[in-house]
Design a protein around this motif. Structure first.
Motif, PDB file in Angstrom:
ATOM      1  N   ASN A   1       7.056  16.088 -22.229  1.00 55.65           N
ATOM      2  CA  ASN A   1       6.266  16.831 -21.249  1.00 55.65           C
ATOM      3  C   ASN A   1       6.119  18.302 -21.609  1.00 55.65           C
ATOM      4  OD1 ASN A   1       5.853  14.603 -19.681  1.00 55.65           O
ATOM      5  ND2 ASN A   1       7.513  15.040 -18.256  1.00 55.65           N
TER       6      ASN A   1
ATOM      7  N   LYS B   1       4.522  18.441 -10.507  1.00 60.84           N
ATOM      8  CA  LYS B   1       4.588  17.029 -10.185  1.00 60.84           C
ATOM      9  C   LYS B   1       4.724  16.843  -8.675  1.00 60.84           C
ATOM     10  CE  LYS B   1       4.440  15.122 -14.300  1.00 60.84           C
ATOM     11  NZ  LYS B   1       3.356  14.197 -14.683  1.00 60.84           N
TER      12      LYS B   1
ATOM     13  N   GLN C   1       4.802  10.935  -8.958  1.00 63.22           N
ATOM     14  CA  GLN C   1       4.557  11.540 -10.273  1.00 63.22           C
ATOM     15  C   GLN C   1       3.108  11.994 -10.477  1.00 63.22           C
ATOM     16  OE1 GLN C   1       7.082  12.283 -12.628  1.00 63.22           O
ATOM     17  NE2 GLN C   1       8.167  11.856 -10.733  1.00 63.22           N
TER      18      GLN C   1
ATOM     19  N   THR D   1       0.060  14.509 -10.769  1.00 64.13           N
ATOM     20  CA  THR D   1       0.015  15.868 -11.297  1.00 64.13           C
ATOM     21  C   THR D   1      -0.975  16.708 -10.510  1.00 64.13           C
ATOM     22  OG1 THR D   1       0.564  15.114 -13.521  1.00 64.13           O
ATOM     23  CG2 THR D   1      -0.476  17.273 -13.332  1.00 64.13           C
TER      24      THR D   1
END
Length: 379
Positions: free
Chosen positions: A229, A362, A366, A368
Motif C-alpha cells: 500500500n 480507508k 476497506q 477508499t
C-alpha cells in the motif's frame, strides 16, 4: 506516526542502525538529513532511542560522524543533544517482553517504564535497535511474535509515540530486498506494522545499469517502501551513498589509530540506458494527483473513489489497473490524524479554486476515500 509502528528491515551490516540514527537526528533538529520528507517541512521532535547492540561510546561516535558529515550548526547540535534521549542495553539487554509459564508472552517492567518516561519527557518518537533484542521468544512463532508486537503497539498507543523497529531480513540468494515478504521470521511482524521500509545493497546488475564500478558499488544502498500500500511508483527508489567519516582514536594498547564511520547521503542514481530520474517520476506523480483532484474538485468530499472510477479512468487515460495505481499515489493517512500529521504527510496542490492538502483514507469495508483540506493559511 504517533501510536503506530514502523519497521525498517535489512540484512546485517547494510546500515540500518545508521539510517535510524540519521532519521533520529533529522527529527531532533527539524532538518531532513535522510531525504524522506521531500517538499514538506519537518517539525522538531523529541526522540527516545533504545539500542541493545551498541554501547554509549559507539553511539556517541556515530552522532559525531553525523554532525561532521552533515555539517550541523552549533544550534542544531544543541537541539540534537536536548531532543535525543538514549539508553544503551549493550551490557545488559533491555527486554520489553518475555516467555512466561505455559509459553504465555508477558510484558516486563520496562514496558511501563518506557511509557512513563515518554509521557514525562514528552517524547514523540521511540526508536528500537533491534527488535529481536526486545524479547526472548522464537522469531518464527507467529502467535508469540504477535503477542510481542501487541505489547509494542500498546507502548505506542499509551505513550502516544511513533515507534520505529529495526528488523533483519531473510537470507536471500540475491541482494535486492523490496517487499515486506523479505522480513525474517513470523508474518505477524509485518502485519503489525503501519509502514515498512527495506534497506538493501546495490546489486551487481543495478551497478552495471547505472554505470557504477564494482569498487564503488558497496557504498550504494537503496531504501524501498516495503508494504504494497505504500510502494513507490515503479522505477523509483531512494538511493544513498555511504561516506567514510574518519576520526583519530587510541586503541587499547595506546597506539594511534583511525576509526571510520559510514554516513549515508541521499543521491540520485539513474540508469545509463533508461530515463528513470526520480525527480521526473516525482513530477509525474504530482501531476497525476493534481489531475485527479481537479476532476473531482466540484464533487462532495470526502470522495469515495469507487463512485467515480469511470471519471478517474478517463482523466488518467488508461484502464482499471492504472486508475487504481494512480489513486495509490495519494498519501495514505489514518483516521484521527492530527492537523500537524496531515500537513506533514498530505500532498500539497495548487488549483484555481485555491491551495489544498489531499490524501486518501480507508473507510468501512476497506473502501477508499479521497480527502482534502484547504491549505490557505495552513489552518
Amino acid at each position: 506516526m504517533r501510536g503506530k509502528v514502523t519497521v525498517l528491515g535489512g540484512a546485517g551490516g547494510v546500515g540500518k542502525s545508521m539510517a535510524q540514527l540519521m532519521i533520529t537526528v533529522s527529527l531532533a533538529i527539524g532538518r531532513d538529513l535522510y531525504g524522506r520528507a521531500g517538499k514538506y517541512a519537518l517539525p522538531q521532535r523529541r526522540v527516545l532511542l533504545i539500542n541493545n547492540e551498541d554501547d554509549a561510546e559507539e553511539l556517541e561516535l556515530r552522532f559525531r560522524a553525523i554532525i561532521k558529515q552533515c555539517q550541523l550548526s552549533a544550534a542544531e547540535v544543541d537541539l540534537m543533544r536536548s531532543n535525543i534521549h538514549y539508553q544503551s542495553g549493550y551490557h545488559q539487554q533491555l527486554k520489553l517482553a518475555y516467555t512466561g509459564p505455559n509459553k504465555i508472552v508477558r510484558a516486563t517492567q520496562l514496558k511501563q517504564e518506557v511509557i512513563n518516561y515518554c509521557l514525562q519527557h514528552e517524547i514523540d518518537a521511540l526508536m528500537v535497535d533491534p527488535l529481536v533484542s526486545l524479547h526472548d521468544v522464537s522469531e518464527n512463532d507467529n502467535g508469540m511474535m504477535n503477542a510481542v508486537m501487541s505489547e509494542i503497539k500498546a507502548v505506542a498507543s499509551y505513550a502516544g509515540v511513533g515507534v520505529m523497529l529495526l528488523h533483519h531480513t531473510k537470507k536471500l540468494s540475491g541482494e535486492k530486498i523490496d517487499t515486506d515478504e523479505s522480513l525474517r521470521g513470523a508474518s505477524s511482524v509485518k502485519d503489525a506494522a503501519r509502514v515498512i521500509y527495506l534497506l538493501s545493497r546495490m546489486t551487481a546488475k543495478e551497478a552495471t545499469d547505472c554505470g557504477i564500478t564494482s569498487q564503488e558499488r558497496p557504498r550504494y544502498i537503496r531504501l524501498d517502501d516495503g508494504k504494497a500500500n505504500y510502494a513507490l511508483p515503479s522505477g523509483v527508489a531512494n538511493w544513498y551513498y555511504l561516506h567514510s567519516v574518519c576520526f583519530d582514536a587510541v586503541d587499547e594498547d595506546g597506539h594511534s589509530v583511525s576509526e571510520y564511520v559510514g554516513v549515508p547521503e541521499p543521491v540520485k542514481v539513474n540508469k545509463v540506458t533508461a530515463d528513470s530520474d526520480p525527480a521526473v517520476e516525482e513530477k509525474k506523480k504530482d501531476a497525476t494527483i493534481k489531475t485527479i483532484t481537479k476532476a473531482l474538485v466540484d464533487k462532495t468530499w470526502p470522495v469515495k473513489t469507487s463512485d467515480y472510477s469511470a471519471l478517474i479512468k478517463k482523466v488518467v487515460g488508461k484502464g482499471d489497473r492504472a486508475a487504481r495505481d494512480a489513486i495509490q499515489l495519494f498519501p495514505l493517512i489514518e483516521k484521527g490524524a492530527t492537523d500537524d500529521e496531515v500537513k506533514l504527510e498530505a500532498e500539497l496542490i495548487f488549483l484555481e479554486q485555491g491551495r489544498f492538502r489531499v490524501w486518501r483514507q480507508k473507510g468501512a469495508n476497506q473502501a477508499t476515500f479521497l480527502h482534502r483540506k484547504t491549505a490557505e493559511g495552513e489552518w
